[in-house]
Design a protein around this motif. Structure first.
Motif, short mmCIF file in Angstrom:
data_model
loop_
_atom_site.label_atom_id
_atom_site.label_comp_id
_atom_site.label_asym_id
_atom_site.label_seq_id
_atom_site.Cartn_x
_atom_site.Cartn_y
_atom_site.Cartn_z
N UNK A 16 89.82 38.97 84.87
CA UNK A 16 91.06 38.70 85.60
C UNK A 16 90.90 37.49 86.51
N UNK A 17 89.79 37.43 87.23
CA UNK A 17 89.53 36.29 88.11
C UNK A 17 89.46 35.00 87.31
N UNK A 18 88.82 35.06 86.13
CA UNK A 18 88.73 33.87 85.28
C UNK A 18 90.11 33.40 84.87
N UNK A 20 92.86 33.82 86.53
CA UNK A 20 93.52 33.26 87.72
C UNK A 20 92.98 31.87 88.05
N UNK A 21 91.65 31.70 87.95
CA UNK A 21 91.06 30.40 88.25
C UNK A 21 91.50 29.35 87.24
N UNK A 22 91.53 29.74 85.98
CA UNK A 22 91.93 28.79 84.93
C UNK A 22 93.38 28.36 85.10
N UNK A 23 94.19 29.25 85.64
CA UNK A 23 95.61 28.94 85.81
C UNK A 23 95.92 28.20 87.12
N UNK A 24 95.09 28.43 88.15
CA UNK A 24 95.46 27.92 89.48
C UNK A 24 94.51 26.90 90.09
N UNK A 25 93.24 26.93 89.74
CA UNK A 25 92.26 26.04 90.39
C UNK A 25 92.19 24.69 89.66
N UNK A 26 92.40 23.58 90.37
CA UNK A 26 92.36 22.26 89.73
C UNK A 26 91.05 21.98 89.00
N UNK A 72 83.86 31.97 80.77
CA UNK A 72 84.59 30.70 80.83
C UNK A 72 84.79 30.13 79.42
N UNK A 73 83.71 30.10 78.63
CA UNK A 73 83.81 29.59 77.27
C UNK A 73 84.79 30.43 76.44
N UNK A 74 84.72 31.75 76.61
CA UNK A 74 85.62 32.63 75.87
C UNK A 74 87.07 32.38 76.25
N UNK A 75 87.31 32.14 77.53
CA UNK A 75 88.67 31.85 77.99
C UNK A 75 89.18 30.56 77.37
N UNK A 76 88.34 29.53 77.35
CA UNK A 76 88.73 28.26 76.74
C UNK A 76 89.01 28.46 75.25
N UNK A 77 88.16 29.26 74.59
CA UNK A 77 88.37 29.55 73.17
C UNK A 77 89.68 30.25 72.90
N UNK A 78 90.08 31.12 73.80
CA UNK A 78 91.33 31.87 73.62
C UNK A 78 92.56 30.98 73.74
#
Length: 260
Positions: A16-18, A20-26, A72-78
């Motif tokens: 969940x935090x990942x 949020x960070x991917x969506x909001x943190x520059x 992080x890698x999995x999030x980018x892959x998704x």
């Protein structure tokens, strides 16, 4: 220790935090697999240092850093619909089940060595053309040599006993010395590599991890040299102004501190 439910809850929290960070943190939004790669390598080395130091609290922290990178890698892959964390986890689960037929099938093994041999045979059946395909090209040379030797030993290409390997070490040393006498730098480098490769192989037969052994010596040498530096400062002299004999006195004293 946390229950399985608590562990899964913690992992879900990280996912969940990942998100949020991917969506909001520059900074997090800007990262790619390519920009994260060198950071992941750095984190892996930091974990290795913590393990060598036997600092379990630090190991815990470094594992967290590495787990973040995996997520992080999995999030980018998704984001390109290539894969997500579920695919990553299920993929490794299926691989483990397939490569452990002595646990999840009807294959019987007598020892660890047979497990390793089966592992390599299964990998070839999965479509790999060489047992060496599993050795990353970017591994440091010493680690790579160790993994190459493990891989080929897994399919039976190996010496029978340590004595034979030690004879090979002596043979390679003699060949190196012959080239040193001749003075051909290219051949000296080649033979020196053969000596290192044979020594790493000998370490495997002795049950010694060559990377750990060398790092242990690195730390021991650094500790002794820093002792020498401290003692020189106490005397108000610089190492450059000391003779080798004077430095050797402090070096021998430093060796005694290792024993205390």
């Amino acid at each position: 220790m946390n229950s399985r439910e608590a562990q899964l809850k913690a992992f879900d929290r990280l996912l969940t935090i990942m998100d949020e960070l991917r969506a909001q943190c520059p900074w997090d939004k800007k990262q790619t697999m390519q920009t994260l790669r060198h950071l992941t390598i750095e984190e892996t080395y930091e974990l290795g240092d913590a393990i060598l130091d036997n600092d379990l609290k630090e190991v815990q922290g470094e594992l967290g850093d590495l787990l973040l990178h995996i997520v992080f890698y999995a999030k980018i892959g998704s984001e390109s619909n290539s894969f997500d964390m579920g695919d990553v986890a299920n993929g490794i689960c299926e691989k483990l089940i397939n490569r452990h037929p002595h646990i999840y099938g009807d294959v019987e093994v007598a020892n660890e060595e047979e497990v390793k041999q089966n592992w390599e045979k299964i990998k070839l059946k999965e479509g790999k053309k060489s047992v060496l395909e599993g050795v990353p090209r970017s591994l440091p040379a010493l680690v790579k040599a160790s993994r190459i030797q493990d891989k080929v030993a897994g399919v039976g290409f190996d010496w029978e006993e340590p004595r034979q390997v030690f004879e090979k070490v002596k043979e390679e040393l003699e060949e190196l010395q012959e080239e040193v006498v001749v003075g051909d730098k290219d051949k000296i480098e080649s033979e020196f590599g053969d000596v290192l490769f044979s020594m790493i192989n000998y370490a495997r037969f002795l049950g010694v991890n060559p990377e750990n052994a060398l790092e242990r010596t690195n730390k021991k040498f650094s500790k002794r040299f820093q002792y020498l530096e401290r003692e020189a400062r106490k005397k108000g002299v610089s190492l450059q102004d000391m003779t080798l004999e004077e430095m050797d006195i402090y070096w021998e004293a430093a060796k005694k501190t290792d024993e205390s």
